[in-house]
Design a protein around this motif. Sequence first.
Motif, short mmCIF file in Angstrom:
data_model
loop_
_atom_site.label_atom_id
_atom_site.label_comp_id
_atom_site.label_asym_id
_atom_site.label_seq_id
_atom_site.Cartn_x
_atom_site.Cartn_y
_atom_site.Cartn_z
N PHE A 174 0.92 -1.09 0.05
CA PHE A 174 -0.04 -0.21 0.12
C PHE A 174 0.90 1.17 0.04
O PHE A 174 0.52 2.15 -0.75
CB PHE A 174 -1.00 0.13 1.09
N TYR A 175 1.82 1.33 0.77
CA TYR A 175 2.90 2.44 0.77
C TYR A 175 3.37 2.62 -0.71
O TYR A 175 3.65 3.78 -1.12
CB TYR A 175 4.11 2.21 1.59
N TYR A 176 3.77 1.34 -1.33
CA TYR A 176 4.43 1.64 -2.70
C TYR A 176 3.11 2.11 -3.58
O TYR A 176 3.68 3.21 -4.38
CB TYR A 176 4.60 0.28 -3.14
N LYS A 177 2.04 1.62 -3.48
CA LYS A 177 1.05 2.45 -4.37
C LYS A 177 0.76 3.77 -4.01
O LYS A 177 0.62 4.59 -4.93
CB LYS A 177 -0.39 1.56 -4.02
N LEU A 178 0.87 4.20 -2.65
CA LEU A 178 0.34 5.62 -2.32
C LEU A 178 1.75 6.39 -2.86
O LEU A 178 1.31 7.56 -3.29
CB LEU A 178 0.34 5.58 -0.76
N PHE A 179 3.05 6.07 -2.62
CA PHE A 179 3.87 6.97 -2.84
C PHE A 179 4.45 7.08 -4.56
O PHE A 179 5.02 7.79 -5.00
CB PHE A 179 5.37 6.81 -2.29
N ASN A 180 3.77 5.89 -5.06
CA ASN A 180 3.80 5.99 -6.72
C ASN A 180 2.70 6.85 -7.14
O ASN A 180 3.11 7.60 -8.08
CB ASN A 180 3.48 4.56 -7.14
N PHE A 181 1.69 7.14 -6.48
CA PHE A 181 0.63 8.15 -6.84
C PHE A 181 1.62 9.57 -6.48
O PHE A 181 1.33 10.58 -7.35
CB PHE A 181 -0.41 8.06 -5.82
N TYR A 182 2.22 9.84 -5.36
CA TYR A 182 2.82 11.01 -5.25
C TYR A 182 3.92 11.22 -6.27
O TYR A 182 4.23 12.33 -6.67
CB TYR A 182 3.52 10.96 -3.85
N GLN A 183 4.75 10.22 -6.47
CA GLN A 183 5.86 10.30 -7.40
C GLN A 183 5.41 10.94 -8.44
O GLN A 183 5.96 11.56 -9.62
CB GLN A 183 6.81 9.07 -7.61
N SER A 184 4.32 10.03 -9.29
CA SER A 184 3.90 10.25 -10.82
C SER A 184 2.85 11.54 -11.14
O SER A 184 2.63 11.95 -12.01
CB SER A 184 3.29 9.14 -11.09
N VAL A 220 11.72 11.94 0.73
CA VAL A 220 12.35 10.96 1.58
C VAL A 220 11.75 9.63 1.51
O VAL A 220 12.17 8.39 1.24
CB VAL A 220 12.77 11.42 2.82
N LYS A 221 10.41 9.47 1.79
CA LYS A 221 9.58 8.19 1.96
C LYS A 221 9.45 7.59 0.76
O LYS A 221 9.47 6.37 0.29
CB LYS A 221 8.28 8.56 2.62
N SER A 222 9.23 8.43 -0.52
CA SER A 222 9.20 7.86 -1.91
C SER A 222 10.42 7.27 -2.34
O SER A 222 10.53 6.05 -2.88
CB SER A 222 9.02 9.15 -2.65
N THR A 223 11.45 7.87 -1.80
CA THR A 223 12.82 7.07 -2.23
C THR A 223 12.90 5.69 -1.38
O THR A 223 13.14 4.60 -2.01
CB THR A 223 13.94 7.94 -1.73
N LYS A 224 12.10 5.59 -0.15
CA LYS A 224 12.43 4.30 0.80
C LYS A 224 11.60 3.25 0.11
O LYS A 224 12.01 2.02 0.03
CB LYS A 224 11.86 4.67 1.96
N TYR A 225 10.30 3.62 -0.62
CA TYR A 225 9.33 2.50 -1.07
C TYR A 225 9.65 2.43 -2.51
O TYR A 225 9.24 1.35 -3.14
CB TYR A 225 7.92 2.93 -0.67
#
Length: 232
Positions: A174-184, A220-225
């Motif tokens: 879920f974190y991957y999905k969430l921060f993929n939204f943020y990144q893109s 920072v969190k986006s880089t982590k996940y």
Amino acid sequence: MKQPLVIIIATFIVLLIITSTAVSIVLRPAFINELDLTQTETANIGTALSGITTPFFTAISSVLIFFALIKQIKSNKDQRLKSDGDMIFLLLSQLEIELDNYSFEANVEGNKETRTGYYALLTLFKNLNFDSISEEAFFKSMHGYKVILLIKSFKMAENRIELSKLGSNYSDVFYYKLFNFYQSKLRNSLNYLIENNVLREKTEIPAVKFIVRFFEESNVKSTKYLGDIDVF
């Protein structure tokens, strides 16, 4: 509804027949005198057998109840995990809907075009400057306020993942999905907003401070996940 009732009635009748037959057999005189349960000498054999078998069957019942309780606990845990997952999916879907519903009327070669979703946010922040409007006024306007609400919805989804009992394997998905939204869909727009208007030097404004902190923490969190992805 009728079928369970028929099964219950049939089961009751069968048990009644078996019980009646057993009592009838026990009360009949036996071929062997020692096995004749109607005699005075054997009158207490039922009590003796009951005293011997009751602890045994009680232990079996306790074990069965224990396993039923364990299964119920596991079922409750699985149901709670499903509820957590459903809630997080709902928040992620709502986040996508909020961004898709965002709209902005842009001037393109003298013509006004209405843009929606990611491109609306990107167009707005790429061309936004605070010469004609103050930062405070912008974030109190419709467009600025919607951005604040969008970020709050993002943080709500993040907090719900953190509070869930899904375990690291599931929560990381879920974190991957969430921060993929943020990144893109958020990072580029927020980067234009912050860098073009030097907002890091204006963090005395609550809304600006909120935006800048969210941007830096999410990077920072986006880089982590997601790994080290730097498009700038």
